[in-house]
Design a protein around this motif. Structure first.
Motif, PDB file in Angstrom:
ATOM      1  N   LEU A  83      56.864  34.399  20.828  1.00 31.88           N
ATOM      2  CA  LEU A  83      57.579  33.409  21.640  1.00 31.88           C
ATOM      3  C   LEU A  83      56.633  32.738  22.636  1.00 31.88           C
ATOM      4  O   LEU A  83      56.665  31.517  22.815  1.00 31.88           O
ATOM      5  CB  LEU A  83      58.749  34.080  22.379  1.00 31.88           C
ATOM      6  CG  LEU A  83      59.457  33.245  23.451  1.00 31.88           C
ATOM      7  CD1 LEU A  83      60.091  31.998  22.838  1.00 31.88           C
ATOM      8  CD2 LEU A  83      60.525  34.085  24.162  1.00 31.88           C
ATOM      9  N   ASP A  84      55.787  33.542  23.292  1.00 32.58           N
ATOM     10  CA  ASP A  84      54.885  33.017  24.317  1.00 32.58           C
ATOM     11  C   ASP A  84      53.452  32.854  23.830  1.00 32.58           C
ATOM     12  O   ASP A  84      52.532  32.703  24.636  1.00 32.58           O
ATOM     13  CB  ASP A  84      54.927  33.932  25.552  1.00 32.58           C
ATOM     14  CG  ASP A  84      56.310  33.972  26.182  1.00 32.58           C
ATOM     15  OD1 ASP A  84      56.916  32.901  26.319  1.00 32.58           O
ATOM     16  OD2 ASP A  84      56.785  35.072  26.523  1.00 32.58           O
ATOM     17  N   LYS A  90      62.838  27.517  21.851  1.00 30.42           N
ATOM     18  CA  LYS A  90      61.486  27.081  22.216  1.00 30.42           C
ATOM     19  C   LYS A  90      60.664  26.661  21.005  1.00 30.42           C
ATOM     20  O   LYS A  90      59.891  25.711  21.072  1.00 30.42           O
ATOM     21  CB  LYS A  90      60.771  28.206  22.973  1.00 30.42           C
ATOM     22  CG  LYS A  90      59.426  27.809  23.541  1.00 30.42           C
ATOM     23  CD  LYS A  90      58.844  28.923  24.403  1.00 30.42           C
ATOM     24  CE  LYS A  90      57.485  28.546  24.972  1.00 30.42           C
ATOM     25  NZ  LYS A  90      56.914  29.619  25.810  1.00 30.42           N
ATOM     26  N   CYS A 106      66.372  36.017  18.274  1.00 29.91           N
ATOM     27  CA  CYS A 106      66.278  34.720  17.589  1.00 29.91           C
ATOM     28  C   CYS A 106      66.884  33.607  18.438  1.00 29.91           C
ATOM     29  O   CYS A 106      66.333  32.499  18.506  1.00 29.91           O
ATOM     30  CB  CYS A 106      66.974  34.780  16.230  1.00 29.91           C
ATOM     31  SG  CYS A 106      66.059  35.704  14.980  1.00 29.91           S
ATOM     32  N   LYS A 123      66.971  33.366  21.558  1.00 26.82           N
ATOM     33  CA  LYS A 123      66.043  33.042  22.647  1.00 26.82           C
ATOM     34  C   LYS A 123      64.822  32.283  22.127  1.00 26.82           C
ATOM     35  O   LYS A 123      64.414  31.267  22.709  1.00 26.82           O
ATOM     36  CB  LYS A 123      65.612  34.342  23.348  1.00 26.82           C
ATOM     37  CG  LYS A 123      64.655  34.125  24.509  1.00 26.82           C
ATOM     38  CD  LYS A 123      64.406  35.413  25.287  1.00 26.82           C
ATOM     39  CE  LYS A 123      63.672  36.446  24.474  1.00 26.82           C
ATOM     40  NZ  LYS A 123      63.255  37.623  25.288  1.00 26.82           N
ATOM     41  N   VAL A 124      64.250  32.744  21.027  1.00 26.62           N
ATOM     42  CA  VAL A 124      63.008  32.162  20.508  1.00 26.62           C
ATOM     43  C   VAL A 124      63.229  30.743  19.986  1.00 26.62           C
ATOM     44  O   VAL A 124      62.430  29.840  20.247  1.00 26.62           O
ATOM     45  CB  VAL A 124      62.413  33.055  19.403  1.00 26.62           C
ATOM     46  CG1 VAL A 124      61.195  32.389  18.757  1.00 26.62           C
ATOM     47  CG2 VAL A 124      62.027  34.419  19.967  1.00 26.62           C
ATOM     48  N   THR A 125      64.316  30.530  19.245  1.00 23.21           N
ATOM     49  CA  THR A 125      64.521  29.226  18.599  1.00 23.21           C
ATOM     50  C   THR A 125      64.817  28.107  19.595  1.00 23.21           C
ATOM     51  O   THR A 125      64.774  26.930  19.218  1.00 23.21           O
ATOM     52  CB  THR A 125      65.667  29.294  17.573  1.00 23.21           C
ATOM     53  OG1 THR A 125      66.855  29.795  18.215  1.00 23.21           O
ATOM     54  CG2 THR A 125      65.290  30.182  16.403  1.00 23.21           C
ATOM     55  N   PHE A 144      58.732  38.418  16.623  1.00 23.10           N
ATOM     56  CA  PHE A 144      59.343  37.183  17.131  1.00 23.10           C
ATOM     57  C   PHE A 144      59.220  37.105  18.651  1.00 23.10           C
ATOM     58  O   PHE A 144      58.875  36.073  19.216  1.00 23.10           O
ATOM     59  CB  PHE A 144      60.820  37.109  16.747  1.00 23.10           C
ATOM     60  CG  PHE A 144      61.087  36.873  15.285  1.00 23.10           C
ATOM     61  CD1 PHE A 144      60.064  36.558  14.404  1.00 23.10           C
ATOM     62  CD2 PHE A 144      62.385  36.961  14.779  1.00 23.10           C
ATOM     63  CE1 PHE A 144      60.319  36.344  13.053  1.00 23.10           C
ATOM     64  CE2 PHE A 144      62.648  36.746  13.446  1.00 23.10           C
ATOM     65  CZ  PHE A 144      61.612  36.442  12.567  1.00 23.10           C
ATOM     66  N   GLU A 145      59.522  38.225  19.299  1.00 20.95           N
ATOM     67  CA  GLU A 145      59.491  38.254  20.764  1.00 20.95           C
ATOM     68  C   GLU A 145      58.059  38.071  21.276  1.00 20.95           C
ATOM     69  O   GLU A 145      57.822  37.387  22.276  1.00 20.95           O
ATOM     70  CB  GLU A 145      60.090  39.566  21.272  1.00 20.95           C
ATOM     71  CG  GLU A 145      60.692  39.463  22.640  1.00 20.95           C
ATOM     72  CD  GLU A 145      61.793  40.492  22.874  1.00 20.95           C
ATOM     73  OE1 GLU A 145      62.663  40.202  23.701  1.00 20.95           O
ATOM     74  OE2 GLU A 145      61.768  41.569  22.253  1.00 20.95           O
TER      75      GLU A 145
END
Length: 552
Positions: A53-54, A84, A78, A80-82, A49-50
């Motif tokens: 993210l980018d 974006k 999660c 942080k990711v969600t 996931f991390e």
């Protein structure tokens, strides 16, 4: 292998992963990444996931998971990711049988299904029930913009499917948009008189591509509309492919960033049209309900991404007092705290409790009455008795000395009858709280996520009605308010039939204080405040009874 796309997929099951690859290829679903993790010996979903993210080539993250190994880190990533890009997860092992299968399959503890639901809600993760739902949602996210509201227009050539879509919108708390009066007048100028010019817009079964196309063009100009669902059923004269082309052209010419999804229903008769839609980034769903569900999660994602972080609220507390109570209990070999000890812990965090004192005999009981006054509540005080009502250990509404004596003797007799070996500290005599609603706040320590907070309707009916909500500690003020709003009986707290509203803000404060308590002291594995008496607005809440269990 599937074509390249923008959907990343993670599987904790290798066999399921190979099936998904074949299914994705068959259904022309493009993937940007595919990872089979197995028992996560080296990497986990958290790492992926991390990393994704980018990743500009991955717009949507999807996963099949059987469990997580670090709940707090999972939630942090999660969250942080969600903000974006969406994360959509199918989580198995939700029943006892499934949990056992998960443990034997990958060695991962399944954890509580309710804990996962709570963790997903708090971090913006979308939980899909099936792999089909997962990819339905993913396809919509992959190719369509997020809606800027929940006002939907349905365009259909068949009344039945239009009604089905309308029902699904209401069930999913989505509004049918009120079409602008000028839009209605333009529709009336070219649609047959038997058409429905409002919402759903019914262009009738004999609609050819040009009628559909002009309707698309007009509806796309209406600023009251946040999203469009187009339904087509194959009639003898229906032009599936040409209608699909008309829709694609209308969207391009409108230059609007608005989600448009379709439900071209049927099979071979609509296949060319469906293929054309898919190639042009317009997802098609086999039934209208699936289209509505996809829009619902897109709306939720937009709301989540716009949601601002709460500032944390820290309350004054006496941690030393709590620490001393726990240490004393452990020294004495007790993991279940007595009622007076539990009351002391709540008081240390500023949670109001009724005036109360334990009486070891009737003489002491009469002395306590001088402090509390009548009416009072009598409750057995024993670390061995969890459910006092079940053993006749509670008497309420005691109004005079005669009732006090009878009730005291009755409780002692009941307890000796039903639990003769229980350790009895005495009987707690408490002021009786009147003019209140009964709620419950509970804590259960989940194996993956730690303390899970429960809120719901309280008293003796909580286990029957099961009208409760859950969140993982620590919670924010917004989390606390959402917990309260989620219960079905919220109207009872807000006031019905002339009743004054209850002090909901005081419930929020108690939830936040309990969250702080269990975060400060993770040794607490179970807690019930049942009931939490909620007075009318402005008069606060009072913890009527509390039970606390700690780990060794």
């Amino acid at each position: 292998m599937p074509d390249k796309g923008v959907i990343g997929f993670i599987s904790q099951s290798g066999a399921l992963g190979t099936a998904v690859l074949d299914w994705a290829k068959t259904n022309d679903i493009g993937l940007s990444k595919f990872v089979s993790m197995g028992n996560k010996a080296d990497i986990s979903e958290i790492n992926l996931f991390e990393d994704w993210l980018d990743d500009n080539k991955t717009n949507v993250i999807t996963a099949y998971l059987e469990g997580v190994t670090n709940g707090n880190e999972f939630m942090r990533v999660c969250n942080k990711v969600t903000k974006k890009k969406p994360i959509i997860i199918v989580k198995s092992g939700n029943t006892m049988a499934g949990a056992k299968a998960v443990s034997s399959h990958t060695g991962t503890l399944a954890g509580s299904s309710r804990a996962y639901d709570a963790a997903f809600k708090q971090t913006g993760v979308i939980r899909a029930k099936t792999i089909k739902d997962l990819f339905n949602f993913a396809i919509a996210f992959a190719h369509q913009p997020l809606p800027k509201g929940n006002k939907i227009v349905i365009i259909t050539n068949a009344g039945g499917p239009g009604i089905m879509a309308s029902d699904a919108c209401e069930e999913n708390k989505m509004q049918l948009a009120k079409i602008d009066i000028q839009t209605v007048e333009i529709l009336k100028s070219f649609l047959p008189s038997a058409s429905n010019f409002y919402n759903p817009v019914d262009v009738l079964g004999d609609a050819l591509a040009d009628r559909y196309g002009k309707t698309f063009e007009i509806i796309l100009k209406d600023k009251n509309v946040n999203a469009i669902i187009v339904i087509l059923t194959p009639q003898a004269m229906t032009q599936g492919l040409d209608t699909a082309k008309a829709l694609v052209n209308a969207i391009k010419e409108s230059c609007r960033e608005i989600p448009v999804i379709t439900s071209f229903m049927g099979g071979s008769e609509v296949k060319k049209g469906v293929d054309y839609l898919n190639k042009n980034g317009i997802p098609n769903f086999t039934i209208p309900e699936e289209a509505v569900q996809a829009l619902r999660v897109m709306i939720d994602q937009e709301i989540w991404m716009a949601k601002k972080e709460d500032s944390k609220k820290i309350f004054k507390s006496d941690k030393d007092k709590v620490k001393n109570i726990f240490e004393k209990s452990i020294r004495e070999g007790r993991l279940e705290l007595g009622e007076m000890e539990s009351r002391g812990i709540l008081e240390a965090y500023g949670i109001r409790v009724p005036i109360a004192k334990v009486a070891r005999d009737l003489k002491e009981a009469r002395g306590v009455i001088k402090l509390t006054g009548y009416p009072v509540v009598l409750k057995i005080d024993s670390p061995d008795i969890l459910h006092k009502t079940d053993v006749g250990g509670i008497k309420i509404g005691i109004k005079n000395s005669k009732e006090l004596e009878e009730s005291y003797e009755s409780i002692m007799s009941n307890v000796k009858k039903y639990m003769p070996s229980a350790k009895i500290n005495g009987i707690s005599i408490q002021e009786m709280i009147e003019s209140k609603k009964e709620t419950i706040i509970g804590i259960n320590k989940d194996s993956q996520f730690g303390p899970m907070i429960m809120f719901g309707l309280g008293g003796i009916y909580v286990e029957i009605l099961k009208d409760v909500s859950f969140r993982i500690a620590p919670i924010s003020p917004t989390d606390a308010r959402e917990m309260i709003e989620e219960i079905k009986t919220i109207k009872l707290l807000k006031g019905v039939r002339g009743e004054k509203p209850s002090d909901i803000e005081s419930i929020v404060e108690v939830l936040l204080k309990i969250s702080q308590l269990v975060t400060d002291f993770p040794d607490i594995i179970e807690m019930d405040i049942n009931p939490l008496f909620v007075k009318e607005e402005g008069k606060g809440s009072i913890a009527g009874d509390v039970r606390i269990r700690i780990q060794e």
